[in-house]
Design a protein around this motif. Structure first.
Motif, PDB file in Angstrom:
ATOM      1  N   ILE A 274       0.870  -1.178   0.000  1.00 29.01           N
ATOM      2  CA  ILE A 274       0.000   0.000   0.000  1.00 29.01           C
ATOM      3  C   ILE A 274       0.908   1.230   0.000  1.00 29.01           C
ATOM      4  CG2 ILE A 274      -1.762   1.305   1.252  1.00 29.01           C
ATOM      5  CD1 ILE A 274      -2.619  -1.362   2.547  1.00 29.01           C
ATOM      6  N   VAL A 275       0.750   2.083  -0.991  1.00 34.95           N
ATOM      7  CA  VAL A 275       1.537   3.315  -1.086  1.00 34.95           C
ATOM      8  C   VAL A 275       0.603   4.494  -0.825  1.00 34.95           C
ATOM      9  CG1 VAL A 275       3.078   4.717  -2.493  1.00 34.95           C
ATOM     10  CG2 VAL A 275       3.060   2.230  -2.794  1.00 34.95           C
ATOM     11  N   LEU A 276       0.919   5.254   0.200  1.00 31.45           N
ATOM     12  CA  LEU A 276       0.080   6.387   0.597  1.00 31.45           C
ATOM     13  C   LEU A 276       0.529   7.658  -0.113  1.00 31.45           C
ATOM     14  CD1 LEU A 276       0.022   5.661   4.443  1.00 31.45           C
ATOM     15  CD2 LEU A 276      -1.696   4.993   2.728  1.00 31.45           C
ATOM     16  N   CYS A 277      -0.237   8.088  -1.087  1.00 32.98           N
ATOM     17  CA  CYS A 277       0.034   9.355  -1.782  1.00 32.98           C
ATOM     18  C   CYS A 277      -0.976  10.374  -1.262  1.00 32.98           C
ATOM     19  CB  CYS A 277      -0.069   9.165  -3.287  1.00 32.98           C
ATOM     20  SG  CYS A 277       1.137   7.995  -3.940  1.00 32.98           S
ATOM     21  N   THR A 278      -0.837  10.672   0.015  1.00 27.67           N
ATOM     22  CA  THR A 278      -1.846  11.450   0.744  1.00 27.67           C
ATOM     23  C   THR A 278      -1.345  12.830   1.162  1.00 27.67           C
ATOM     24  OG1 THR A 278      -1.143  10.151   2.683  1.00 27.67           O
ATOM     25  CG2 THR A 278      -3.167   9.479   1.569  1.00 27.67           C
ATOM     26  N   GLY A 279      -0.299  13.291   0.507  1.00 24.24           N
ATOM     27  CA  GLY A 279       0.140  14.657   0.722  1.00 24.24           C
ATOM     28  C   GLY A 279       1.115  14.840   1.868  1.00 24.24           C
ATOM     29  N   TYR A 280       1.374  16.112   2.148  1.00 25.65           N
ATOM     30  CA  TYR A 280       2.387  16.493   3.130  1.00 25.65           C
ATOM     31  C   TYR A 280       1.855  17.574   4.062  1.00 25.65           C
ATOM     32  CZ  TYR A 280       5.588  13.989   0.058  1.00 25.65           C
ATOM     33  OH  TYR A 280       6.209  13.014  -0.678  1.00 25.65           O
ATOM     34  N   LYS A 281       2.546  17.739   5.178  1.00 24.25           N
ATOM     35  CA  LYS A 281       2.209  18.774   6.141  1.00 24.25           C
ATOM     36  C   LYS A 281       3.214  19.923   6.042  1.00 24.25           C
ATOM     37  CE  LYS A 281       0.607  15.347   9.533  1.00 24.25           C
ATOM     38  NZ  LYS A 281       0.875  14.777  10.881  1.00 24.25           N
ATOM     39  N   HIS A 282       2.734  21.145   6.222  1.00 23.03           N
ATOM     40  CA  HIS A 282       3.639  22.269   6.392  1.00 23.03           C
ATOM     41  C   HIS A 282       4.254  22.147   7.786  1.00 23.03           C
ATOM     42  CE1 HIS A 282       1.227  23.671   3.044  1.00 23.03           C
ATOM     43  NE2 HIS A 282       2.010  24.713   2.878  1.00 23.03           N
ATOM     44  N   SER A 283       5.551  22.124   7.864  1.00 26.80           N
ATOM     45  CA  SER A 283       6.216  21.913   9.151  1.00 26.80           C
ATOM     46  C   SER A 283       7.403  22.861   9.284  1.00 26.80           C
ATOM     47  CB  SER A 283       6.688  20.456   9.268  1.00 26.80           C
ATOM     48  OG  SER A 283       7.353  20.228  10.485  1.00 26.80           O
ATOM     49  N   PHE A 284       7.406  23.631  10.372  1.00 26.18           N
ATOM     50  CA  PHE A 284       8.486  24.595  10.621  1.00 26.18           C
ATOM     51  C   PHE A 284       8.885  24.536  12.087  1.00 26.18           C
ATOM     52  CE2 PHE A 284       5.304  26.220   7.605  1.00 26.18           C
ATOM     53  CZ  PHE A 284       6.044  26.167   6.431  1.00 26.18           C
ATOM     54  N   PRO A 285       9.512  23.435  12.513  1.00 26.58           N
ATOM     55  CA  PRO A 285       9.835  23.259  13.934  1.00 26.58           C
ATOM     56  C   PRO A 285      10.842  24.274  14.463  1.00 26.58           C
ATOM     57  CG  PRO A 285      10.901  21.568  12.592  1.00 26.58           C
ATOM     58  CD  PRO A 285       9.946  22.285  11.691  1.00 26.58           C
ATOM     59  N   PHE A 286      11.541  24.960  13.577  1.00 27.92           N
ATOM     60  CA  PHE A 286      12.549  25.939  13.987  1.00 27.92           C
ATOM     61  C   PHE A 286      11.943  27.312  14.274  1.00 27.92           C
ATOM     62  CE2 PHE A 286      12.317  25.321   9.403  1.00 27.92           C
ATOM     63  CZ  PHE A 286      11.977  26.588   8.948  1.00 27.92           C
ATOM     64  N   LEU A 287      10.647  27.468  14.034  1.00 24.97           N
ATOM     65  CA  LEU A 287      10.001  28.760  14.243  1.00 24.97           C
ATOM     66  C   LEU A 287       9.124  28.738  15.492  1.00 24.97           C
ATOM     67  CD1 LEU A 287       8.864  29.645  10.607  1.00 24.97           C
ATOM     68  CD2 LEU A 287      10.674  30.764  11.915  1.00 24.97           C
ATOM     69  N   PRO A 288       9.154  29.816  16.293  1.00 20.73           N
ATOM     70  CA  PRO A 288       8.229  29.902  17.429  1.00 20.73           C
ATOM     71  C   PRO A 288       6.807  30.089  16.933  1.00 20.73           C
ATOM     72  CG  PRO A 288       9.395  31.975  17.142  1.00 20.73           C
ATOM     73  CD  PRO A 288      10.010  30.999  16.178  1.00 20.73           C
ATOM     74  N   SER A 289       5.839  29.855  17.794  1.00 22.32           N
ATOM     75  CA  SER A 289       4.438  29.873  17.385  1.00 22.32           C
ATOM     76  C   SER A 289       3.994  31.213  16.812  1.00 22.32           C
ATOM     77  CB  SER A 289       3.542  29.496  18.571  1.00 22.32           C
ATOM     78  OG  SER A 289       3.741  30.395  19.652  1.00 22.32           O
ATOM     79  N   ASP A 290       4.595  32.317  17.292  1.00 21.54           N
ATOM     80  CA  ASP A 290       4.165  33.628  16.805  1.00 21.54           C
ATOM     81  C   ASP A 290       4.705  33.950  15.413  1.00 21.54           C
ATOM     82  OD1 ASP A 290       6.751  33.806  17.895  1.00 21.54           O
ATOM     83  OD2 ASP A 290       6.541  35.943  18.273  1.00 21.54           O
ATOM     84  N   LEU A 291       5.596  33.097  14.893  1.00 19.37           N
ATOM     85  CA  LEU A 291       6.136  33.289  13.548  1.00 19.37           C
ATOM     86  C   LEU A 291       5.799  32.133  12.611  1.00 19.37           C
ATOM     87  CD1 LEU A 291       9.770  34.543  14.401  1.00 19.37           C
ATOM     88  CD2 LEU A 291       7.767  35.948  13.847  1.00 19.37           C
ATOM     89  N   ARG A 292       5.108  31.134  13.128  1.00 17.64           N
ATOM     90  CA  ARG A 292       4.937  29.885  12.392  1.00 17.64           C
ATOM     91  C   ARG A 292       3.636  29.847  11.597  1.00 17.64           C
ATOM     92  NH1 ARG A 292       4.563  25.592  16.373  1.00 17.64           N
ATOM     93  NH2 ARG A 292       6.729  26.180  16.812  1.00 17.64           N
ATOM     94  N   LEU A 293       3.780  29.599  10.299  1.00 19.82           N
ATOM     95  CA  LEU A 293       2.628  29.418   9.425  1.00 19.82           C
ATOM     96  C   LEU A 293       1.968  28.078   9.717  1.00 19.82           C
ATOM     97  CD1 LEU A 293       0.967  30.282   6.867  1.00 19.82           C
ATOM     98  CD2 LEU A 293       2.680  29.025   5.516  1.00 19.82           C
ATOM     99  N   SER A 294       0.638  28.086   9.807  1.00 15.82           N
ATOM    100  CA  SER A 294      -0.127  26.859   9.990  1.00 15.82           C
ATOM    101  C   SER A 294      -1.214  26.834   8.924  1.00 15.82           C
ATOM    102  CB  SER A 294      -0.752  26.812  11.393  1.00 15.82           C
ATOM    103  OG  SER A 294      -1.527  25.645  11.559  1.00 15.82           O
ATOM    104  N   THR A 295      -1.115  25.913   7.999  1.00 15.32           N
ATOM    105  CA  THR A 295      -2.044  25.885   6.878  1.00 15.32           C
ATOM    106  C   THR A 295      -2.076  24.498   6.263  1.00 15.32           C
ATOM    107  OG1 THR A 295      -2.587  26.904   4.739  1.00 15.32           O
ATOM    108  CG2 THR A 295      -0.263  26.596   5.223  1.00 15.32           C
ATOM    109  N   ASP A 296      -3.143  24.210   5.543  1.00 15.20           N
ATOM    110  CA  ASP A 296      -3.140  23.025   4.709  1.00 15.20           C
ATOM    111  C   ASP A 296      -2.616  23.434   3.333  1.00 15.20           C
ATOM    112  OD1 ASP A 296      -5.219  24.524   3.743  1.00 15.20           O
ATOM    113  OD2 ASP A 296      -6.741  22.965   3.931  1.00 15.20           O
ATOM    114  N   ASN A 297      -2.597  22.486   2.410  1.00 16.59           N
ATOM    115  CA  ASN A 297      -2.066  22.777   1.083  1.00 16.59           C
ATOM    116  C   ASN A 297      -3.168  23.391   0.230  1.00 16.59           C
ATOM    117  OD1 ASN A 297      -0.132  22.820  -0.975  1.00 16.59           O
ATOM    118  ND2 ASN A 297      -0.815  20.849  -1.778  1.00 16.59           N
ATOM    119  N   ASN A 298      -3.129  24.704   0.041  1.00 12.12           N
ATOM    120  CA  ASN A 298      -4.143  25.367  -0.763  1.00 12.12           C
ATOM    121  C   ASN A 298      -3.511  26.498  -1.570  1.00 12.12           C
ATOM    122  OD1 ASN A 298      -4.540  28.093   0.654  1.00 12.12           O
ATOM    123  ND2 ASN A 298      -4.802  26.671   2.366  1.00 12.12           N
TER     124      ASN A 298
END
Length: 457
Positions: A274-298
């Protein structure tokens, strides 16, 4: 100069968007106004276009960020991704090449322009490869950023006027939790770990997700000898005329042993992988919450003015965080705008006006979400034209007029690519396109049909 001195810019990620930014700076009358430092965990330029045989964790125990596979080819004609200022004719020394290129040649083309840009007098770029950014902190009192990075066990802290996040969003997989996965007797993998379709020769494969990755991996498995390939869809099947050996079926709902169960009561026995071609998450672990983008792929992430500037701190930029439909031109247009904004030539009014601008685009996006491909392409084209409308003369004189016509051409050419793919996914990469940048350069016929060729990393 709006700041009265040299601009120190940290760029996180050395992929196509980073290289577009460097190219935009190289066009300025005074590129030495910028001192750019690039950080990347990989060991060279290229970002998502680099191939890494490893999966899972690298030698440092960190997640492998590469998602390229050995036999990957561009799924769009190269003419839809041609730079205005660096043509394929220039790159290949006048030699005609097929319209569809393997991964390594596309990478060489993208990097080739960046190498040329870095050779321009006054361009100051330092690249720190094998280096991971661990933290970015904004100093309110000084109006600058402190970037903490790690290289070879050594921790470094450096100060910058601006930070550009160009780390992409195709490295942290988004994987569904489906009942029975933990007891599946075959292999389950996300597409980020897919490296070679030969692994699935004579195997029965279920590919979850019928987006671009799912369609291509299903086709790769078919090409390299999988016995049966089942491609699942969540909302609607594609309009592609799949060959015998690939079947598009409703979404996977549960697994029991090696039997997969799908919506509408369908089941498939003796599944090997089974190969999951279900996309990716935006991830920025090096950024604090007040600078971090949180979004889906749009097509227009919330919180980014003009799709690039972090509304709560306009000295921070994100590049390429949208769902990309118009290829490399997205990065170029964003780079033009960012460079002009850093120079003080592009504003946006007060925070309320900028928020309203974001809301207008998000509202417009709602109107096209359920529309077809042409409407989505047109949305992104109009977004890029909006960026060009803002760009000042120092940057725009190199691009503005011609880039607009290229964006129009891209929509039509991409629609033709899609038409070819729907008619026959096995042969659409054998089609020939003409460069939109003038002259008589027409792509050459491929030396062998794509279905009969073999491409190594």
């Amino acid at each position: 100069k709006a700041w009265g001195g040299e601009k120190r810019v940290a760029v996180i990620g050395a992929g196509p968007s980073c290289m577009a930014l460097i190219n935009a700076v190289s066009k300025l009358e005074a590129p030495s106004d910028f001192k750019i430092k690039v950080f990347d965990k990989q060991d060279t330029w290229g970002g998502m276009w680099n191939y890494d045989w490893r999966t899972g964790s690298d030698e440092k125990g960190a997640p492998v960020t590469g998602s390229m596979y050995q036999q990957l080819w561009s799924n769009s004609a190269k003419e839809t991704n041609e730079f205005l200022d660096y043509t394929y004719e220039e790159h290949f020394g006048g030699k005609r090449t097929p319209s569809y290129l393997p991964r390594h040649l596309m990478r060489e083309y993208i990097v080739g322009r960046a190498v040329k840009a870095m050779g321009v007098d006054g361009v100051d770029v330092e690249a720190k490869f094998g280096t991971e950014v661990e933290n970015v902190e904004f100093q309110e009192e000084k109006g600058t950023f402190v970037v903490t990075s790690e290289e070879g066990g050594e921790i470094n802290k450096e100060e910058f006027d601006n930070v550009v996040v160009s780390s992409g969003h195709f490295s942290v997989p988004s994987s569904p939790s489906i009942p029975g996965f933990s007891d599946f007797e075959g292999r389950i993998m996300h597409s980020t770990d897919f490296r070679n379709a030969n692994e699935f020769r004579d195997r029965k494969v279920v590919v979850v997700g019928n987006g671009n990755s799912g369609e291509d991996i299903a086709l790769q498995c078919h090409k390299y000898g999988s016995s049966e390939v089942y491609l699942t869809y969540r909302t609607e099947r594609s309009a592609i005329n799949w060959p015998s050996g690939i079947e598009e079926i409703p979404n996977l709902v549960k697994v029991n042993g090696r039997t997969c169960y799908f919506k509408e009561g369908l089941s498939i026995d003796e599944v090997d992988a089974i190969v999951l071609c279900t996309g990716y998450k935006h991830s920025f672990p090096f950024l604090p919450s007040d600078l971090r983008l949180s979004t889906d792929n749009n097509l227009y992430p919330q919180g980014l003015y003009k799709g690039v500037a972090w509304l709560d701190n306009l000295k921070l930029y994100y590049m390429g965080m949208q769902d990309i439909w118009i290829g490399l031109k997205v990065y170029d247009c964003q780079a033009f705008w960012i460079v002009d904004n850093m120079l003080g030539g592009v504003g946006g009014g007060n925070g309320r006006e900028m928020q309203r601008d974001i809301e207008c685009w998000v509202e417009k996006l709602e109107g096209v979400k359920r529309e077809g491909l042409r409407e989505k392409l047109t949305f992104q084209k109009e977004y890029l034209q909006d960026l060009l409308d803002d760009v000042g003369e120092d940057v725009a004189k190199h691009y503005n007029k011609d880039y607009r016509s290229l964006l129009d051409f891209h929509v039509e050419d991409y629609m033709m690519v899609t038409k070819h793919k729907k008619e026959d996914p096995r042969s659409y990469r054998d089609k020939v396109f003409r460069s939109r940048l003038g002259g008589e350069l027409v792509a050459s016929e491929p030396p062998v049909p794509w279905m009969k060729g073999d491409e190594k990393a």
